[in-house]
Design a protein around this motif. Structure first.
Motif, short mmCIF file in Angstrom:
data_model
loop_
_atom_site.label_atom_id
_atom_site.label_comp_id
_atom_site.label_asym_id
_atom_site.label_seq_id
_atom_site.Cartn_x
_atom_site.Cartn_y
_atom_site.Cartn_z
N SER A 88 0.81 -1.21 0.00
CA SER A 88 0.00 0.00 0.00
C SER A 88 0.85 1.27 0.00
O SER A 88 0.33 2.36 -0.13
CB SER A 88 -0.93 -0.02 1.20
OG SER A 88 -0.19 -0.37 2.34
N TYR A 92 -0.18 5.42 -6.33
CA TYR A 92 -1.28 4.84 -7.09
C TYR A 92 -0.90 4.50 -8.53
O TYR A 92 -1.15 3.39 -9.00
CB TYR A 92 -2.47 5.81 -7.07
CG TYR A 92 -3.65 5.30 -7.85
CD1 TYR A 92 -4.49 4.32 -7.31
CD2 TYR A 92 -3.93 5.79 -9.13
CE1 TYR A 92 -5.57 3.84 -8.02
CE2 TYR A 92 -5.01 5.31 -9.85
CZ TYR A 92 -5.82 4.34 -9.30
OH TYR A 92 -6.88 3.85 -10.01
N ARG A 95 1.37 1.55 -8.83
CA ARG A 95 0.66 0.31 -8.55
C ARG A 95 -0.16 -0.12 -9.78
O ARG A 95 -0.16 -1.29 -10.16
CB ARG A 95 -0.27 0.50 -7.36
CG ARG A 95 -0.55 -0.81 -6.67
CD ARG A 95 -1.70 -0.74 -5.71
NE ARG A 95 -1.53 0.25 -4.64
CZ ARG A 95 -2.45 0.48 -3.71
NH1 ARG A 95 -3.57 -0.22 -3.71
NH2 ARG A 95 -2.27 1.39 -2.79
N GLN A 96 -0.84 0.84 -10.40
CA GLN A 96 -1.63 0.52 -11.59
C GLN A 96 -0.75 -0.02 -12.71
O GLN A 96 -1.10 -0.96 -13.40
CB GLN A 96 -2.38 1.76 -12.11
CG GLN A 96 -3.51 2.23 -11.22
CD GLN A 96 -4.42 1.10 -10.74
OE1 GLN A 96 -4.35 0.67 -9.60
NE2 GLN A 96 -5.25 0.58 -11.63
N LEU A 99 0.18 -3.55 -11.89
CA LEU A 99 -0.96 -4.45 -12.04
C LEU A 99 -1.22 -4.76 -13.52
O LEU A 99 -1.56 -5.87 -13.89
CB LEU A 99 -2.21 -3.85 -11.40
CG LEU A 99 -2.24 -3.89 -9.87
CD1 LEU A 99 -3.47 -3.18 -9.33
CD2 LEU A 99 -2.20 -5.33 -9.36
N GLN A 117 -8.38 -7.17 -1.52
CA GLN A 117 -9.03 -6.12 -2.30
C GLN A 117 -9.55 -6.70 -3.62
O GLN A 117 -8.83 -7.37 -4.33
CB GLN A 117 -8.05 -4.98 -2.60
CG GLN A 117 -7.75 -4.14 -1.38
CD GLN A 117 -6.67 -3.12 -1.63
OE1 GLN A 117 -6.29 -2.89 -2.78
NE2 GLN A 117 -6.16 -2.53 -0.58
N ASN A 118 -10.78 -6.37 -3.93
CA ASN A 118 -11.40 -6.93 -5.14
C ASN A 118 -10.62 -6.60 -6.40
O ASN A 118 -10.48 -7.41 -7.30
CB ASN A 118 -12.82 -6.41 -5.30
CG ASN A 118 -13.72 -7.06 -4.27
OD1 ASN A 118 -13.41 -8.16 -3.82
ND2 ASN A 118 -14.78 -6.39 -3.88
N SER A 119 -10.10 -5.37 -6.45
CA SER A 119 -9.40 -4.94 -7.66
C SER A 119 -8.21 -5.86 -7.93
O SER A 119 -7.88 -6.17 -9.06
CB SER A 119 -8.92 -3.51 -7.50
OG SER A 119 -8.07 -3.43 -6.38
N PHE A 120 -7.61 -6.32 -6.86
CA PHE A 120 -6.44 -7.17 -7.04
C PHE A 120 -6.85 -8.57 -7.51
O PHE A 120 -6.20 -9.16 -8.38
CB PHE A 120 -5.64 -7.25 -5.76
CG PHE A 120 -4.35 -7.96 -5.94
CD1 PHE A 120 -3.32 -7.36 -6.65
CD2 PHE A 120 -4.17 -9.25 -5.47
CE1 PHE A 120 -2.14 -8.03 -6.86
CE2 PHE A 120 -2.99 -9.92 -5.69
CZ PHE A 120 -1.96 -9.31 -6.37
N TYR A 122 -9.16 -9.34 -9.40
CA TYR A 122 -9.41 -9.28 -10.84
C TYR A 122 -8.12 -9.52 -11.62
O TYR A 122 -8.07 -10.31 -12.56
CB TYR A 122 -10.01 -7.91 -11.18
CG TYR A 122 -10.01 -7.59 -12.65
CD1 TYR A 122 -10.94 -8.18 -13.51
CD2 TYR A 122 -9.06 -6.71 -13.17
CE1 TYR A 122 -10.92 -7.90 -14.85
CE2 TYR A 122 -9.05 -6.43 -14.52
CZ TYR A 122 -9.97 -7.02 -15.36
OH TYR A 122 -9.94 -6.75 -16.70
N HIS A 123 -7.06 -8.83 -11.21
CA HIS A 123 -5.79 -8.98 -11.93
C HIS A 123 -5.19 -10.37 -11.74
O HIS A 123 -4.62 -10.95 -12.65
CB HIS A 123 -4.79 -7.92 -11.47
CG HIS A 123 -5.17 -6.56 -11.93
ND1 HIS A 123 -4.95 -6.12 -13.21
CD2 HIS A 123 -5.77 -5.54 -11.28
CE1 HIS A 123 -5.40 -4.89 -13.33
NE2 HIS A 123 -5.89 -4.50 -12.17
#
Ligand code: ATP
Ligand code: MG
Ligand code: ZN
Length: 477
Positions: A88, A92, A95-96, A99, A117-120, A122-123
């Protein structure tokens, strides 16, 4: 497959250390594996070597940012550039960017919090994973239930993936911890490797004193007359600061280390300790995991740790080079109560839980409700986790059980301290191990000479004594 050739070729080692090859073979065969190997034995190789042969990426769940970054840095140094530590603290955009190209990395370090985290997810789902590693897996037991509930969610996460094999690594696991690891990682009949946790080069001493004042005096005497480098574990941040100042006034190169200090300061202090600018560290239990310093000669506790496992972990940081090292625990009669109190205040009580729940039911935002119910930030996080899974009565019941279990673990530790039996034997027995042979310098209860400690005072005393100004600044931050 000739693993030894790969070992020499890619890692530059002639031989496996005990346990490594067996664990690596299991991992390569695709079985879920739990490996319990002592501190500094080389657990990282158990995923680095298989990872370097297997097709897809390796995901490593690691508890601390400093630990991940240190591991990633070491791997890069050894020539493995396809490694990344996701945490963390990354800006930002950075990190993007990572990812977006996650598939180009072979080894991906991540914290349990980021993993949930949901966003992670996904990747990760678009990634081909050959292995999931949970490093320092005892954290599931140690922290999952009352501090970092995301540790308990790792299993949920893994269920969504198409089940790559899992490797759990730790230096200390009794039966309960083993059970938790298996359950919360949803491991499928894992193979368990357990290497003896005994560290024959460490001698244990336990000493009773009458007051905190006596402790300080003893520590000053010890530190200024015996070899370092060393770590002093204190029960609180305040106490760690006090001891560091007392020692600085004697000209010792020492700093305190705890969670109350800025991230940057902590990194600097750790670095100075590693490169020898500091001889001693006065710390809370926030210090030590992943500190790769082989020549630590002494670990001193000036309180009673909450569990034998924590004690063994902390003590195990001494003498990783195999040379003699000393572990000393100082306590006074009130210490058992102090630790018991700390444990209790860590777990939310029934009244607080019910109050919090009621306020939420009345429509208050969770943050406000927690504040009104006097829950700590940690307490709130934990209860929020349980609320997803259990009814209110169950949560209360569960946390009571947890509190009781913790007191029982403290009783084991107290027995180790006050029981008067061989310290090595008693400690090992809690991990289901029998101590087959005691070294000559076993423990203060078996009889011990610590002359070697004074023989080679490599300790460096700084020339300039610290000025009053600096002391005050150090004290007040
Ligand atoms: N087969 C080997 N031969 C020689 N050195 C090794 C071997 N395997 C690992 N090492 C070295 O041992 C050291 C400790 O390794 P590692 O950090 O993996 O230990 P660990 O068991 O994870 O310790 P900790 O419990 O502190 O996390 C490293 O410097 C590593 O390079
Ligand atoms: Mg390790
Ligand atoms: Zn003994």
């Amino acid at each position: 497959m000739d693993l030894k050739e790969i070992l020499l070729d890619r890692f530059g080692y002639d031989n496996f250390r005990p346990g490594q090859e067996e664990v690596i073979r299991q991992v390569l065969s695709g079985r879920d594996t739990i490996a319990i190997l002592p501190t500094g034995m080389g657990k990282s190789l158990c995923y680095q070597l298989p990872g370097s042969i297997m097709e897809g990426s390796v995901l490593i769940v690691s508890p601390l940012v400093s630990l991940m970054e240190d591991q990633a840095m070491r791997m890069r140094k050894n020539g493995e550039k396809r490694v990344v530590a996701l945490n963390s603290f990354l800006p930002y955009t950075e990190r993007q960017r990572i990812l977006g190209q996650l598939h180009t990395f072979k080894f991906i370090f991540i914290s349990p919090e980021m993993l949930s985290q949901n966003s992670f997810a996904y990747h990760l789902n678009r990634l081909s994973l050959s292995l999931v590693v949970v490093d320092e897996a005892h954290c599931i037991s140690q922290w999952g239930f009352d501090f970092r509930p995301d540790y308990l969610r790792i299993g949920d996460f893994l269920k969504q993936m198409n089940c790559p094999p899992i490797l759990a690594l730790t230096a200390t696991a009794d039966d309960k911890v083993l059970k938790d690891i298996q359950q919360y990682l949803r491991m499928d009949k894992p193979v368990v490797f357990r290497h003896s946790l005994d560290r024959p080069n460490i001698s244990y001493s336990i000493l009773e004193v009458n007051s905190a004042f006596e402790k300080t005096a003893w520590i000053i005497e010890r530190v200024t007359h015996t070899v370092g480098p060393g770590i002093i574990y204190a029960s609180s941040r305040k106490r760690a600061d006090e001891l560091a100042i007392a020692l600085q006034m004697e000209g010792v190169a020492v700093q305190s280390y705890h969670a109350g200090k800025e991230q940057d300061d902590r990194a600097i202090i750790q670095e100075q300790f590693l490169n020898g600018e500091l001889d001693w560290i006065c710390a809370t239990n926030a210090f030590g995991m992943g500190v790769h310093k082989d020549d630590i000669r002494q670990v001193i506790h000036e309180h009673i740790p909450a569990t034998v496992a924590a004690y063994v972990q902390e003590v195990g940081r001494a003498g990783r080079d195999g040379l003699p090292a000393a572990a000393t625990l100082l306590y006074m009669p009130a210490d058992e109560q102090t630790t018991s109190f700390i444990i209790q205040s860590d777990t939310p009580g029934e009244a607080e839980i019910r109050h919090y729940s009621k306020l939420i039911a009345e429509g208050l935002p969770p943050g406000e409700a927690a504040e009104l119910a006097r829950l700590t930030e940690t307490g709130k996080r934990v209860i929020d986790y349980y609320k997803e899974h259990y009814s209110l009565d169950k949560i209360v019941h569960h946390l009571k059980g947890l509190s009781y279990e913790k007191q029982k673990l403290l009783q084991q530790m107290t027995h180790l301290v006050k029981g008067g039996e061989c310290i090595r034997q008693t400690a090992l027995s809690y991990f289901g191990e029998v101590c087959r042979s005691k070294p000559a310098q076993c423990c203060s209860n078996c009889g011990l000479s610590i002359e070697w400690l004074t023989e080679a005072p490599t300790r460096k005393i700084t020339n300039e004594k610290v000025s009053w100004d600096e002391r005050i600044t150090n004290l007040l931050g």
